[in-house]
Motif scaffolding. Structure first.
Motif, short mmCIF file in Angstrom:
data_model
loop_
_atom_site.label_atom_id
_atom_site.label_comp_id
_atom_site.label_asym_id
_atom_site.label_seq_id
_atom_site.Cartn_x
_atom_site.Cartn_y
_atom_site.Cartn_z
N SER A 103 -25.70 -52.12 -8.47
CA SER A 103 -27.06 -51.59 -8.47
C SER A 103 -27.40 -51.01 -7.09
O SER A 103 -26.72 -51.30 -6.11
N LYS A 104 -28.45 -50.21 -7.06
CA LYS A 104 -28.86 -49.61 -5.80
C LYS A 104 -29.31 -50.70 -4.82
O LYS A 104 -30.15 -51.54 -5.16
N PRO A 105 -28.78 -50.71 -3.60
CA PRO A 105 -29.24 -51.70 -2.62
C PRO A 105 -30.66 -51.41 -2.17
O PRO A 105 -31.08 -50.24 -2.10
N ARG A 106 -31.39 -52.47 -1.88
CA ARG A 106 -32.76 -52.33 -1.38
C ARG A 106 -32.75 -52.43 0.15
O ARG A 106 -32.18 -53.38 0.70
N ILE A 107 -33.36 -51.46 0.78
CA ILE A 107 -33.50 -51.45 2.23
C ILE A 107 -34.99 -51.52 2.55
O ILE A 107 -35.78 -50.73 2.04
N TRP A 108 -35.34 -52.46 3.41
CA TRP A 108 -36.75 -52.75 3.66
C TRP A 108 -37.06 -52.60 5.15
O TRP A 108 -36.50 -53.30 5.97
N ILE A 109 -37.95 -51.65 5.46
CA ILE A 109 -38.51 -51.57 6.82
C ILE A 109 -39.69 -52.53 6.84
O ILE A 109 -40.78 -52.21 6.36
N ALA A 110 -39.45 -53.72 7.35
CA ALA A 110 -40.45 -54.79 7.28
C ALA A 110 -41.41 -54.77 8.45
O ALA A 110 -42.48 -55.39 8.39
N SER A 111 -41.05 -54.10 9.53
CA SER A 111 -42.00 -53.91 10.63
C SER A 111 -43.08 -52.94 10.19
O SER A 111 -42.89 -52.17 9.24
N PHE A 112 -44.24 -52.98 10.85
CA PHE A 112 -45.32 -52.08 10.49
C PHE A 112 -45.07 -50.73 11.16
O PHE A 112 -45.48 -50.48 12.29
N ASP A 113 -44.38 -49.87 10.43
CA ASP A 113 -43.91 -48.60 10.95
C ASP A 113 -45.00 -47.54 10.86
O ASP A 113 -45.80 -47.52 9.92
N SER A 114 -45.03 -46.63 11.83
CA SER A 114 -45.96 -45.50 11.78
C SER A 114 -45.28 -44.24 11.26
O SER A 114 -45.86 -43.16 11.30
N GLY A 115 -44.06 -44.39 10.77
CA GLY A 115 -43.36 -43.27 10.14
C GLY A 115 -42.05 -42.91 10.77
O GLY A 115 -41.15 -42.37 10.11
N GLU A 116 -41.90 -43.18 12.06
CA GLU A 116 -40.71 -42.74 12.78
C GLU A 116 -39.43 -43.44 12.29
O GLU A 116 -38.39 -42.80 12.13
N GLU A 117 -39.50 -44.73 12.07
CA GLU A 117 -38.33 -45.45 11.57
C GLU A 117 -37.97 -44.97 10.16
O GLU A 117 -36.79 -44.79 9.83
N LEU A 118 -38.99 -44.79 9.34
CA LEU A 118 -38.75 -44.39 7.95
C LEU A 118 -38.12 -43.00 7.86
O LEU A 118 -37.15 -42.80 7.11
N TYR A 119 -38.65 -42.04 8.61
CA TYR A 119 -38.06 -40.70 8.58
C TYR A 119 -36.66 -40.70 9.19
O TYR A 119 -35.77 -39.99 8.70
N SER A 120 -36.44 -41.50 10.23
CA SER A 120 -35.10 -41.60 10.81
C SER A 120 -34.11 -42.11 9.78
O SER A 120 -33.01 -41.56 9.61
N LEU A 121 -34.49 -43.17 9.09
CA LEU A 121 -33.62 -43.75 8.07
C LEU A 121 -33.38 -42.77 6.93
O LEU A 121 -32.25 -42.64 6.44
N SER A 122 -34.41 -42.07 6.52
CA SER A 122 -34.27 -41.12 5.41
C SER A 122 -33.36 -39.96 5.78
O SER A 122 -32.56 -39.50 4.95
N ILE A 123 -33.46 -39.47 7.01
CA ILE A 123 -32.57 -38.40 7.47
C ILE A 123 -31.13 -38.90 7.49
O ILE A 123 -30.20 -38.20 7.04
N LEU A 124 -30.93 -40.10 8.01
CA LEU A 124 -29.59 -40.69 8.02
C LEU A 124 -29.01 -40.75 6.60
O LEU A 124 -27.85 -40.36 6.37
N LEU A 125 -29.79 -41.23 5.66
CA LEU A 125 -29.32 -41.35 4.28
C LEU A 125 -29.04 -39.99 3.65
O LEU A 125 -28.06 -39.83 2.92
N LYS A 126 -29.89 -39.02 3.95
CA LYS A 126 -29.66 -37.67 3.43
C LYS A 126 -28.34 -37.11 3.95
O LYS A 126 -27.58 -36.48 3.20
N GLU A 127 -28.05 -37.33 5.22
CA GLU A 127 -26.82 -36.79 5.80
C GLU A 127 -25.57 -37.51 5.26
O GLU A 127 -24.47 -36.96 5.31
N LEU A 128 -25.76 -38.71 4.73
CA LEU A 128 -24.67 -39.43 4.07
C LEU A 128 -24.59 -39.10 2.58
O LEU A 128 -23.72 -39.64 1.88
#
Length: 278
Positions: A103-128
């Motif tokens: 099944s699809k693994p769940r990845i959780w940004i548990a810190s209170f992010d203002s968007g930078e961590e989330l977009y960084s992670l999403s770009i990383l995943l897109k490039e993979l």
């Protein structure tokens, strides 16, 4: 000459009491020094007279409460901060997570992010080519945070640093392909985060996505006292699957905590821990 307002301990505790009694948001175990600094910033930002003015505004307006929760949360200052951390995710951890289950693994940004961590992670995943192969979850305190992140409008003043971090993460990539410039604003490609599940939390992080394989909680516990740090680390440890990863950031450690025996240290430099399987 403007004299900067300094909030006292008693007034700080009165604000904390108001937030808990009126709205159920518990800041009692947040680190007092950093909390006082954020309260002073908010009082100045809205040209309030003092802590009593802030309390009155909180009591009179639920709309202001949401804005307050947005403002009280320290912003993530950079995208791809600590590029070596993102390289480890890209080269080692995320490919393993995707391959290790049906099944699809769940990845959780548990810190209170203002968007930078989330977009960084999403770009990383897109490039993979793995953006559609995982389920992403992101903690927020306020609706205002969700609106900001989903608008794609991150802080443009940090773009030079963001670009440099990205190039250290992926020297062959083109950071500018992920955003556009519009009327002096930087707008990121929101399709990167279209399937993200936002978790509206209280201050104690009582909700979780259930069985995540990777939790990103970098440098968040510095805003907590020891008691709250222990409570939150225990919650994260209990929901993380066996063999899953917890990234807590270079400023933190699980040593001498009540969950240290549940983890092995996977990467010391980036403070990434792996949940034991027994």
């Amino acid at each position: 000459m403007t004299i900067r307002y300094e909030i006292g301990i008693v007034d700080t505790r009165n604000v904390i009491k108001t937030l808990l009694d009126d709205y159920g948001f518990d800041f009692r175990d947040y680190a007092l020094t950093s909390l006082k600094r954020r309260l002073e910033y908010i009082i100045s930002l809205y040209a309030l007279r003092d802590a009593e003015g802030l309390i009155a505004k909180l009591k009179s307006s639920k709309d202001f409460l949401d804005q307050f929760l947005y403002d009280i949360t320290p912003e993530t200052t950079e995208m791809f901060r600590d590029p070596s951390f993102w390289r480890i995710l890209r080269d080692e951890i995320i490919p393993e997570l995707v391959k290790s289950g049906s099944s699809k693994p769940r990845i959780w940004i548990a810190s209170f992010d203002s968007g930078e961590e989330l977009y960084s992670l999403s770009i990383l995943l897109k490039e993979l080519n793995l953006l559609n192969e995982v389920n992403l979850y992101c903690n927020v305190l306020s609706d205002h945070t969700i609106q900001r992140i989903t608008s794609g409008r991150l802080d443009p003043k940090d773009m030079e640093v963001n670009e440099a971090n990205y190039q250290r993460f992926n020297e062959k990539g083109k950071y500018s392909s992920y955003y556009r410039t519009e009327a002096n604003s930087i707008i990121f490609d929101v399709s990167l985060i279209k399937d993200v599940n936002f978790i509206k939390q209280n201050t104690l992080i009582d909700e979780d996505p259930g069985a995540p394989k990777l939790i990103i909680f970098r440098n968040q516990a510095i805003y907590y006292n020891q008691l709250l740090s222990e409570k939150v680390f225990a919650k994260l440890a209990n929901c993380l699957v066996a063999g899953g990863y917890l990234a807590i950031g270079v400023k933190e450690t699980l040593e001498n905590t009540n969950v240290s025996n549940k983890f092995t240290l996977y990467n010391e430099a980036e403070r990434i821990y792996k949940r034991k399987t027994n």
